[in-house]
Scaffold this motif. Sequence first.
Motif, PDB file in Angstrom:
ATOM      1  N   MET A 121       0.836  -1.181   0.000  1.00 53.39           N
ATOM      2  CA  MET A 121       0.000   0.000   0.000  1.00 53.39           C
ATOM      3  C   MET A 121       0.877   1.240   0.000  1.00 53.39           C
ATOM      4  SD  MET A 121      -3.085   1.180   2.538  1.00 53.39           S
ATOM      5  CE  MET A 121      -4.129  -0.092   1.892  1.00 53.39           C
ATOM      6  N   LEU A 122       0.554   2.157  -0.897  1.00 54.42           N
ATOM      7  CA  LEU A 122       1.302   3.405  -0.969  1.00 54.42           C
ATOM      8  C   LEU A 122       0.759   4.392   0.049  1.00 54.42           C
ATOM      9  CD1 LEU A 122       1.414   3.941  -4.839  1.00 54.42           C
ATOM     10  CD2 LEU A 122       3.186   2.973  -3.368  1.00 54.42           C
ATOM     11  N   LYS A 123       1.653   5.017   0.764  1.00 54.75           N
ATOM     12  CA  LYS A 123       1.269   6.047   1.723  1.00 54.75           C
ATOM     13  C   LYS A 123       1.494   7.403   1.055  1.00 54.75           C
ATOM     14  CE  LYS A 123       1.863   7.598   6.425  1.00 54.75           C
ATOM     15  NZ  LYS A 123       2.613   7.483   7.661  1.00 54.75           N
ATOM     16  N   ILE A 124       0.407   8.184   0.942  1.00 55.67           N
ATOM     17  CA  ILE A 124       0.442   9.454   0.227  1.00 55.67           C
ATOM     18  C   ILE A 124      -0.036  10.565   1.144  1.00 55.67           C
ATOM     19  CG2 ILE A 124      -0.505  10.720  -1.746  1.00 55.67           C
ATOM     20  CD1 ILE A 124      -0.906   7.929  -3.065  1.00 55.67           C
ATOM     21  N   VAL A 125       0.618  11.713   1.047  1.00 54.33           N
ATOM     22  CA  VAL A 125       0.192  12.903   1.775  1.00 54.33           C
ATOM     23  C   VAL A 125      -0.114  13.991   0.754  1.00 54.33           C
ATOM     24  CG1 VAL A 125       0.860  14.693   3.438  1.00 54.33           C
ATOM     25  CG2 VAL A 125       1.569  12.319   3.816  1.00 54.33           C
ATOM     26  N   THR A 126      -1.339  14.522   0.813  1.00 53.76           N
ATOM     27  CA  THR A 126      -1.710  15.642  -0.053  1.00 53.76           C
ATOM     28  C   THR A 126      -1.491  16.928   0.739  1.00 53.76           C
ATOM     29  OG1 THR A 126      -4.034  15.453   0.628  1.00 53.76           O
ATOM     30  CG2 THR A 126      -3.381  14.322  -1.399  1.00 53.76           C
ATOM     31  N   VAL A 127      -0.971  17.948   0.054  1.00 51.16           N
ATOM     32  CA  VAL A 127      -0.506  19.139   0.765  1.00 51.16           C
ATOM     33  C   VAL A 127      -1.111  20.415   0.172  1.00 51.16           C
ATOM     34  CG1 VAL A 127       1.525  20.452   1.489  1.00 51.16           C
ATOM     35  CG2 VAL A 127       1.672  17.964   1.232  1.00 51.16           C
ATOM     36  N   CYS A 128      -1.631  21.256   1.084  1.00 57.58           N
ATOM     37  CA  CYS A 128      -2.066  22.600   0.703  1.00 57.58           C
ATOM     38  C   CYS A 128      -1.643  23.552   1.824  1.00 57.58           C
ATOM     39  CB  CYS A 128      -3.572  22.661   0.446  1.00 57.58           C
ATOM     40  SG  CYS A 128      -4.602  22.494   1.909  1.00 57.58           S
ATOM     41  N   GLY A 129      -2.042  24.784   1.730  1.00 59.12           N
ATOM     42  CA  GLY A 129      -1.611  25.786   2.696  1.00 59.12           C
ATOM     43  C   GLY A 129      -2.071  25.532   4.113  1.00 59.12           C
ATOM     44  N   ASN A 130      -3.359  25.222   4.293  1.00 61.47           N
ATOM     45  CA  ASN A 130      -3.904  25.042   5.633  1.00 61.47           C
ATOM     46  C   ASN A 130      -4.248  23.601   5.984  1.00 61.47           C
ATOM     47  OD1 ASN A 130      -3.805  27.807   6.311  1.00 61.47           O
ATOM     48  ND2 ASN A 130      -5.671  28.168   5.151  1.00 61.47           N
ATOM     49  N   GLY A 131      -4.221  22.704   5.026  1.00 59.21           N
ATOM     50  CA  GLY A 131      -4.495  21.299   5.300  1.00 59.21           C
ATOM     51  C   GLY A 131      -5.953  20.984   5.521  1.00 59.21           C
ATOM     52  N   ILE A 132      -6.833  21.859   5.069  1.00 59.89           N
ATOM     53  CA  ILE A 132      -8.262  21.652   5.319  1.00 59.89           C
ATOM     54  C   ILE A 132      -9.010  21.376   4.019  1.00 59.89           C
ATOM     55  CG2 ILE A 132     -10.358  22.648   6.283  1.00 59.89           C
ATOM     56  CD1 ILE A 132      -8.522  24.363   8.072  1.00 59.89           C
ATOM     57  N   GLY A 133      -9.180  22.388   3.192  1.00 60.48           N
ATOM     58  CA  GLY A 133     -10.038  22.261   2.019  1.00 60.48           C
ATOM     59  C   GLY A 133      -9.395  21.618   0.823  1.00 60.48           C
ATOM     60  N   SER A 134      -8.389  22.253   0.272  1.00 59.52           N
ATOM     61  CA  SER A 134      -7.799  21.785  -0.984  1.00 59.52           C
ATOM     62  C   SER A 134      -7.136  20.426  -0.841  1.00 59.52           C
ATOM     63  CB  SER A 134      -6.787  22.800  -1.502  1.00 59.52           C
ATOM     64  OG  SER A 134      -7.416  24.029  -1.740  1.00 59.52           O
ATOM     65  N   SER A 135      -6.404  20.215   0.225  1.00 57.77           N
ATOM     66  CA  SER A 135      -5.724  18.923   0.384  1.00 57.77           C
ATOM     67  C   SER A 135      -6.736  17.799   0.621  1.00 57.77           C
ATOM     68  CB  SER A 135      -4.692  18.964   1.511  1.00 57.77           C
ATOM     69  OG  SER A 135      -5.302  19.238   2.744  1.00 57.77           O
ATOM     70  N   LEU A 136      -7.862  18.112   1.256  1.00 64.69           N
ATOM     71  CA  LEU A 136      -8.904  17.111   1.456  1.00 64.69           C
ATOM     72  C   LEU A 136      -9.562  16.745   0.128  1.00 64.69           C
ATOM     73  CD1 LEU A 136     -10.504  15.339   3.375  1.00 64.69           C
ATOM     74  CD2 LEU A 136     -12.031  17.278   3.774  1.00 64.69           C
ATOM     75  N   MET A 137      -9.816  17.736  -0.709  1.00 68.27           N
ATOM     76  CA  MET A 137     -10.391  17.476  -2.028  1.00 68.27           C
ATOM     77  C   MET A 137      -9.417  16.643  -2.868  1.00 68.27           C
ATOM     78  SD  MET A 137     -13.358  18.700  -1.869  1.00 68.27           S
ATOM     79  CE  MET A 137     -13.827  18.414  -3.555  1.00 68.27           C
ATOM     80  N   LEU A 138      -8.145  17.000  -2.827  1.00 67.43           N
ATOM     81  CA  LEU A 138      -7.133  16.260  -3.569  1.00 67.43           C
ATOM     82  C   LEU A 138      -7.030  14.823  -3.060  1.00 67.43           C
ATOM     83  CD1 LEU A 138      -4.965  16.315  -5.763  1.00 67.43           C
ATOM     84  CD2 LEU A 138      -3.389  17.275  -4.075  1.00 67.43           C
ATOM     85  N   LYS A 139      -7.126  14.648  -1.765  1.00 65.84           N
ATOM     86  CA  LYS A 139      -7.111  13.312  -1.159  1.00 65.84           C
ATOM     87  C   LYS A 139      -8.213  12.447  -1.750  1.00 65.84           C
ATOM     88  CE  LYS A 139      -8.271  11.159   3.343  1.00 65.84           C
ATOM     89  NZ  LYS A 139      -9.200  10.168   2.895  1.00 65.84           N
ATOM     90  N   MET A 140      -9.422  12.987  -1.805  1.00 66.77           N
ATOM     91  CA  MET A 140     -10.554  12.221  -2.314  1.00 66.77           C
ATOM     92  C   MET A 140     -10.385  11.889  -3.795  1.00 66.77           C
ATOM     93  SD  MET A 140     -13.741  13.807  -0.090  1.00 66.77           S
ATOM     94  CE  MET A 140     -13.986  15.130  -1.232  1.00 66.77           C
ATOM     95  N   LYS A 141      -9.856  12.819  -4.566  1.00 66.21           N
ATOM     96  CA  LYS A 141      -9.630  12.583  -5.999  1.00 66.21           C
ATOM     97  C   LYS A 141      -8.574  11.494  -6.203  1.00 66.21           C
ATOM     98  CE  LYS A 141     -12.110  16.259  -7.210  1.00 66.21           C
ATOM     99  NZ  LYS A 141     -13.528  16.136  -7.229  1.00 66.21           N
ATOM    100  N   ILE A 142      -7.497  11.545  -5.442  1.00 67.30           N
ATOM    101  CA  ILE A 142      -6.435  10.546  -5.583  1.00 67.30           C
ATOM    102  C   ILE A 142      -6.933   9.171  -5.155  1.00 67.30           C
ATOM    103  CG2 ILE A 142      -4.194   9.808  -4.660  1.00 67.30           C
ATOM    104  CD1 ILE A 142      -3.357  12.748  -4.841  1.00 67.30           C
ATOM    105  N   GLU A 143      -7.722   9.109  -4.095  1.00 67.49           N
ATOM    106  CA  GLU A 143      -8.289   7.817  -3.680  1.00 67.49           C
ATOM    107  C   GLU A 143      -9.141   7.215  -4.794  1.00 67.49           C
ATOM    108  OE1 GLU A 143      -8.576   8.270   1.170  1.00 67.49           O
ATOM    109  OE2 GLU A 143     -10.195   9.095  -0.061  1.00 67.49           O
ATOM    110  N   ALA A 144      -9.940   8.050  -5.457  1.00 67.50           N
ATOM    111  CA  ALA A 144     -10.791   7.562  -6.549  1.00 67.50           C
ATOM    112  C   ALA A 144      -9.961   7.093  -7.741  1.00 67.50           C
ATOM    113  CB  ALA A 144     -11.777   8.654  -6.969  1.00 67.50           C
ATOM    114  N   ILE A 145      -8.950   7.865  -8.104  1.00 63.39           N
ATOM    115  CA  ILE A 145      -8.072   7.502  -9.224  1.00 63.39           C
ATOM    116  C   ILE A 145      -7.356   6.185  -8.920  1.00 63.39           C
ATOM    117  CG2 ILE A 145      -5.948   8.164 -10.451  1.00 63.39           C
ATOM    118  CD1 ILE A 145      -6.931  11.147  -9.986  1.00 63.39           C
TER     119      ILE A 145
END
Length: 96
Positions: free
Chosen positions: A1-25
Amino acid sequence: MLKIVTVCGNGIGSSLMLKMKIEAIAKENNIPVSVEPSDSNAATGKDCDLFVTVKEFASIFKPNQRVAITRSYMNVKKITEDVLPILIELNEAKGE
């Protein structure tokens, strides 16, 4: 299993959206992942296989940290184009 960290300025909105997109992909491509959103300050201290962020945050990482730069936090097509080849490469390297 690959461990991935998505990163944005505050760690709330953008990184959470990116997390969900990467999980789906990853799911669509049968790549097992564990994805965690993070703010840019906390991210560099995390241990993972891959950091995913936009170019504005790319310079915060050390040379030995693997970083995928995506052109969007939201656009699935751009995220797929930017990140999927790296996910495939890392997954194959792990032998999963």
